[in-house]
Scaffold this active site. Structure first.
Site, short mmCIF file in Angstrom:
data_model
loop_
_atom_site.label_atom_id
_atom_site.label_comp_id
_atom_site.label_asym_id
_atom_site.label_seq_id
_atom_site.Cartn_x
_atom_site.Cartn_y
_atom_site.Cartn_z
N HIS A 94 2.72 0.60 -13.04
CA HIS A 94 3.49 -0.62 -13.32
C HIS A 94 4.99 -0.29 -13.23
CE1 HIS A 94 4.28 -4.57 -14.95
NE2 HIS A 94 5.19 -4.01 -15.72
N GLY A 114 0.79 -1.23 0.00
CA GLY A 114 0.00 0.00 0.00
C GLY A 114 0.81 1.28 0.00
C1 GRF Z 1 4.10 -1.38 -7.30
O1 GRF Z 1 5.40 -1.65 -7.70
C2 GRF Z 1 3.23 -1.25 -8.51
O2 GRF Z 1 3.90 -0.76 -9.61
C3 GRF Z 1 2.80 -2.67 -8.77
O3 GRF Z 1 2.62 -3.22 -7.49
C4 GRF Z 1 3.48 -2.56 -6.56
C5 GRF Z 1 2.62 -2.12 -5.41
O4 GRF Z 1 3.35 -1.60 -4.34
N1 GRF Z 1 1.62 -2.72 -9.61
P1 GRF Z 1 2.61 -0.91 -3.12
O5 GRF Z 1 1.64 -1.94 -2.54
O6 GRF Z 1 1.92 0.31 -3.59
O7 GRF Z 1 3.69 -0.59 -2.13
#
Ligand code: GRF
Length: 213
Positions: free
Chosen positions: A127, A30
């Site tokens: 992403h 998150g």
């Molecule tokens: C991020 O690297 C995002 O690009 C990918 O999932 C990860 C989520 O990280 N889709 P977080 O839960 O926001 O720390």
């Protein structure tokens, strides 16, 4: 070495009156969700997070929502007989909260046309690569393995093909000789936190202009 955010970045982009209403989907830590909350609270982005939905009951995003005082719902896909029934429940919750833009901030589920057609051009994903390179899972690992010298992150609109919709923002992050999975992930994550609010603002502006002139 610097990273460069490739996106329009003038102040008016972030101004919304009334505030833009956001719905967030998250499955994990998150940190991107938290970055968005910060952007709205610093008044950098004139938006409010109306609802966070998670599919994993014990994910970090839930704890962050509690400490940040953001309304959240756990809609666990394991409690639904089909993907479409799970998505329908998500749509109902966001519609009730009058959400304008959905943000997939680490949402580890493939979404179907049911959700996409309910919010056309209004679902934003982040992403950790410069798309179209390194789609799918383990994007950082893929980049390290391939030997490229630059990777980064992309904020894009979601369409029916995974990690393929129109790009809103991209950031380049150089890969240094000494980088490993951990160091590179941290650098990319930092840029994600900066670029996601910009991508959300672009999507929000397009939606408001198309619908309210
Ligand atoms: C991020 O690297 C995002 O690009 C990918 O999932 C990860 C989520 O990280 N889709 P977080 O839960 O926001 O720390």
């Amino acid at each position: 070495m610097e990273s460069y955010i490739m996106a329009p970045h003038h102040e008016s982009l972030f101004k919304f009156s009334p505030k833009l209403r956001l719905g967030i989907l998250a499955s994990g830590v998150g940190s991107n969700f938290e970055a968005l909350v910060k952007a709205t609270r610093d008044s950098f982005l004139q938006a409010e997070i109306s609802l966070l939905i998670v599919n994993n009951p014990n994910c970090g995003a839930v704890n962050k929502a509690i400490s940040l005082g953001i309304p959240y719902q756990i809609i666990d896909h394991r409690s639904f007989p089909s993907r479409s029934e799970h998505e329908q429940q998500i749509i109902n919750a966001f519609q009730k909260s009058d959400v304008e833009i959905l943000v997939m901030a680490g949402w580890m589920r493939i979404v179907t046309s049911l959700l996409i057609k309910s919010y056309p051009d209004r679902i934003v994903n982040i992403h950790p690569s410069i798309l179209p390179s390194f789609r799918g899972t383990n994007a950082i690992k893929q980049a390290l393995k391939s030997g490229v010298k630059i990777t980064g992150c992309s904020v894009h609109l979601v369409n029916e093909e995974v990690d393929s919709g129109p790009i809103l923002v991209q950031v380049a992050v150089p890969i240094l000789k000494e980088d490993n999975q951990e160091s590179l992930s941290a650098k990319v994550r930092k840029q994600e936190h900066k670029s996601l609010p910009i991508g959300v603002a672009i999507a929000g502006k397009r939606w408001r202009e198309a619908n309210y002139g």
